[in-house]
Design a protein around this motif. Structure first.
Motif, short mmCIF file in Angstrom:
data_model
loop_
_atom_site.label_atom_id
_atom_site.label_comp_id
_atom_site.label_asym_id
_atom_site.label_seq_id
_atom_site.Cartn_x
_atom_site.Cartn_y
_atom_site.Cartn_z
N GLY A 1 -110.70 -9.57 -1.42
CA GLY A 1 -111.03 -8.20 -1.13
C GLY A 1 -111.92 -7.93 -2.51
N ASP A 2 -111.82 -6.39 -3.26
CA ASP A 2 -112.10 -5.97 -4.51
C ASP A 2 -111.67 -6.60 -5.30
N VAL A 3 -113.15 -8.43 -6.27
CA VAL A 3 -112.82 -8.94 -6.82
C VAL A 3 -113.82 -8.39 -8.15
N LEU A 4 -114.32 -7.29 -7.87
CA LEU A 4 -115.92 -8.06 -8.77
C LEU A 4 -114.93 -7.42 -10.18
N HIS A 5 -113.97 -6.79 -10.64
CA HIS A 5 -114.09 -6.51 -11.89
C HIS A 5 -113.08 -6.90 -12.30
N GLU A 6 -112.59 -7.85 -11.47
CA GLU A 6 -111.48 -8.57 -12.33
C GLU A 6 -111.65 -10.01 -13.33
N GLY A 7 -111.26 -10.28 -14.13
CA GLY A 7 -110.62 -11.88 -15.10
C GLY A 7 -110.92 -12.60 -14.04
N ASP A 8 -110.92 -13.96 -14.93
CA ASP A 8 -110.28 -15.27 -13.76
C ASP A 8 -109.63 -15.13 -13.42
N ASP A 9 -108.31 -15.39 -14.51
CA ASP A 9 -107.01 -15.27 -14.63
C ASP A 9 -106.32 -14.50 -12.91
N ALA A 10 -107.35 -13.04 -13.27
CA ALA A 10 -106.18 -12.17 -12.55
C ALA A 10 -107.20 -12.96 -10.75
N THR B 1 -124.66 -6.13 -1.75
CA THR B 1 -123.03 -6.33 -2.47
C THR B 1 -122.73 -7.08 -2.26
N TYR B 2 -121.29 -8.05 -2.85
CA TYR B 2 -120.81 -9.13 -2.34
C TYR B 2 -119.75 -8.99 -2.01
N GLN B 3 -119.62 -9.74 -0.61
CA GLN B 3 -118.01 -9.29 0.34
C GLN B 3 -117.37 -9.89 0.21
N SER B 4 -115.75 -10.73 -0.62
CA SER B 4 -115.20 -10.92 -1.08
C SER B 4 -113.83 -11.74 1.11
N SER B 5 -113.34 -12.60 0.44
CA SER B 5 -112.17 -13.18 1.29
C SER B 5 -111.14 -12.56 0.23
N LEU C 1 -122.17 -11.39 1.30
CA LEU C 1 -123.59 -10.66 1.39
C LEU C 1 -124.23 -9.19 2.05
N ILE C 2 -123.95 -8.06 1.59
CA ILE C 2 -124.44 -7.07 2.23
C ILE C 2 -125.76 -6.23 1.73
N PHE C 3 -126.76 -6.33 2.36
CA PHE C 3 -128.06 -5.93 2.07
C PHE C 3 -127.72 -4.08 2.43
N ILE D 1 -117.22 -17.67 -6.85
CA ILE D 1 -117.82 -17.19 -7.01
C ILE D 1 -117.69 -15.86 -8.26
N ARG D 2 -117.12 -15.97 -9.49
CA ARG D 2 -117.49 -15.59 -10.64
C ARG D 2 -119.08 -15.62 -10.99
N ARG D 3 -119.90 -16.98 -10.52
CA ARG D 3 -121.26 -17.26 -10.54
C ARG D 3 -122.64 -16.76 -10.24
N ARG D 4 -121.40 -16.69 -8.57
CA ARG D 4 -122.51 -15.69 -7.89
C ARG D 4 -122.42 -14.02 -8.00
N LEU D 5 -121.13 -13.67 -8.49
CA LEU D 5 -121.61 -12.80 -8.83
C LEU D 5 -122.25 -12.03 -10.18
N GLU D 6 -122.02 -12.98 -10.68
CA GLU D 6 -122.63 -12.76 -12.19
C GLU D 6 -124.63 -12.88 -11.36
N LEU D 7 -124.81 -13.59 -10.97
CA LEU D 7 -125.86 -14.24 -10.69
C LEU D 7 -126.86 -12.99 -9.90
N LEU D 8 -126.12 -12.15 -9.59
CA LEU D 8 -125.70 -10.79 -8.33
C LEU D 8 -126.94 -9.89 -9.15
N ALA D 9 -126.05 -9.91 -10.11
CA ALA D 9 -125.29 -8.64 -11.33
C ALA D 9 -126.92 -8.94 -11.93
N PHE D 10 -127.72 -9.49 -12.22
CA PHE D 10 -128.72 -8.86 -12.97
C PHE D 10 -129.72 -9.19 -11.91
N LEU D 11 -130.05 -10.00 -10.54
CA LEU D 11 -130.85 -10.21 -9.52
C LEU D 11 -131.16 -8.49 -8.51
#
Length: 374
Positions: free
Chosen positions: A232-241, A226-230, A272-274, A195-205
């Motif tokens: 919930g809203d984890v876009l701004h969460e750190g890895d531990d959270a 946008t990234y739709q995660s099962s 992914l939602i376009f 999930i972290r890598r997907r979010l990082e790539l989308l943040a650039f792409l």
């Protein structure tokens, strides 16, 4: 990077082929079933040591032959030194690689490695297809950019399969639910990494794709993904959270997972939602809007490869130009020229003018035979 020469031996429907390639544009024309895509597959294989259509290596050996060999001469952007890569695979699927005569066990070890952005007709269906198609879309780019992502993804999929079998055994009364604990820990660890890598790539792409989209539409439409995660809203969460949220979801769904014998939470369920002008393109977008959106993402991927690898990738366009209207075709060519990307295009007919390149870039393919335009 630039691929100067390609040699094939008993690859797919090619008994023997040696091509000198053009530095910018190479167009392969021919009727369906003559080997156009097979040729692009060989270039992709040089880049990643695998086939983009998912075939096993032994299935790529020409019928009733013992092996295939692909060889390529190429140069990297920062040097004029010619690199020679040879990949040999026998009918049993055993693979050997040599870069400039030095043996390697896998592509990821190469000191000078080719990379390519691939665009196929399947990509044009990504937005209106299933969530699994959109996950494959982003995972293929991540696999190409980060070899460790591919390793982690395959590990996640193995854990997923084993956990699924355990869920079924628990449902049948043959195992205890407490046996899920170690599998949950592995699922969370590998899953959060994905999930972290997907979010990082989308943040650039996405910002890059937004600029391409404005260029393609004349600035007429806003664009977002946008990234739709099962989870919930984890876009701004750190890895531990995020790991804790994942564990909480597994605990909350455990009874249902056992009842259904399925893994219900994790990146294998994400999407992914376009959007264009805030409207979901899968549900309300026209075919033209959907194609423009995915084209923008593919063109943006060129920048991601260049940023991460420090090299301009090759661009492989497999039978997609004819699916785009004339304005989109011209826009693609403008991007290719501006970025100076070596590009390989397949099709059944010449879809656009190539006069600006100053040479005839057409190769004709017929039954595994390739001829340059005379």
């Amino acid at each position: 990077m630039q691929l100067d020469a390609l040699t094939l031996t008993d690859w797919r429907n090619y008994p023997a082929l040696s091509l000198e390639l053009y530095p910018m544009l190479n167009i392969f024309l021919g009727a369906n079933g003559q080997g156009k895509t097979n040729l692009l597959e060989s270039i992709y294989y040089l880049c990643y040591g695998k086939n983009f259509r998912g075939n096993k290596d032994r299935e790529l050996v020409r019928w009733e032959r013992e092996y295939f060999r692909i060889e390529g001469d190429y140069v990297m952007d920062e040097t004029a030194r010619v690199q020679h890569l040879a990949i040999y695979v026998d009918a049993g699927g055993r693979k050997r690689l040599r870069l400039n005569g030095v043996k390697y066990s896998r592509i990821g070890q190469l000191s000078a490695r080719l990379a390519a952005v691939l665009f196929t007709p399947d990509d044009l269906l990504v937005i209106k297809g299933s969530p699994s198609a959109r996950r494959r879309f982003i995972d293929r780019e991540l696999d190409a950019l980060y070899p460790d992502y591919s390793t982690g993804r395959h590990a996640y999929e193995r854990v997923l399969a084993q956990r699924s079998e355990l869920l079924k055994e628990i449902r049948r009364g043959r195992a205890d639910a407490r046996m899920l604990v170690p599998w949950n820990l592995q699922l969370v660890d590998f899953g959060v990494g994905m999930i972290r890598r997907r979010l990082e790539l989308l943040a650039f792409l996405v910002p890059q794709a937004r600029r391409v989209h404005q260029f393609l539409t004349g600035g007429a439409a806003s664009f977002n993904v946008t990234y739709q995660s099962s989870l919930g809203d984890v876009l701004h969460e750190g890895d531990d959270a995020m790991k804790q949220i994942f564990m909480d979801h597994l605990a909350a769904t455990q009874a249902e997972e056992i009842a259904r014998g399925q893994n219900l939470v994790g990146p294998h369920r994400d999407d992914l939602i376009f959007y264009e002008k805030g409207v979901d393109l899968r549900t309300f977008g026209s075919q033209g809007q959907q194609r423009t959106a995915i084209l923008a993402m593919k063109m943006a991927a060129i920048d991601a490869y260049e940023k991460h690898l420090g090299q301009k990738p090759l661009l492989l366009l497999d039978d997609v130009m004819s699916e785009l209207d004339m304005s989109r075709q011209r826009a693609v060519m403008e991007i290719v020229v501006k970025k100076k990307i070596q590009t390989f295009i397949t099709g059944t007919e010449m879809p656009f003018s190539f006069k600006q390149f100053g040479y005839d870039p057409i190769f004709h393919i017929d039954g595994g035979q390739v001829q340059k335009n005379s």
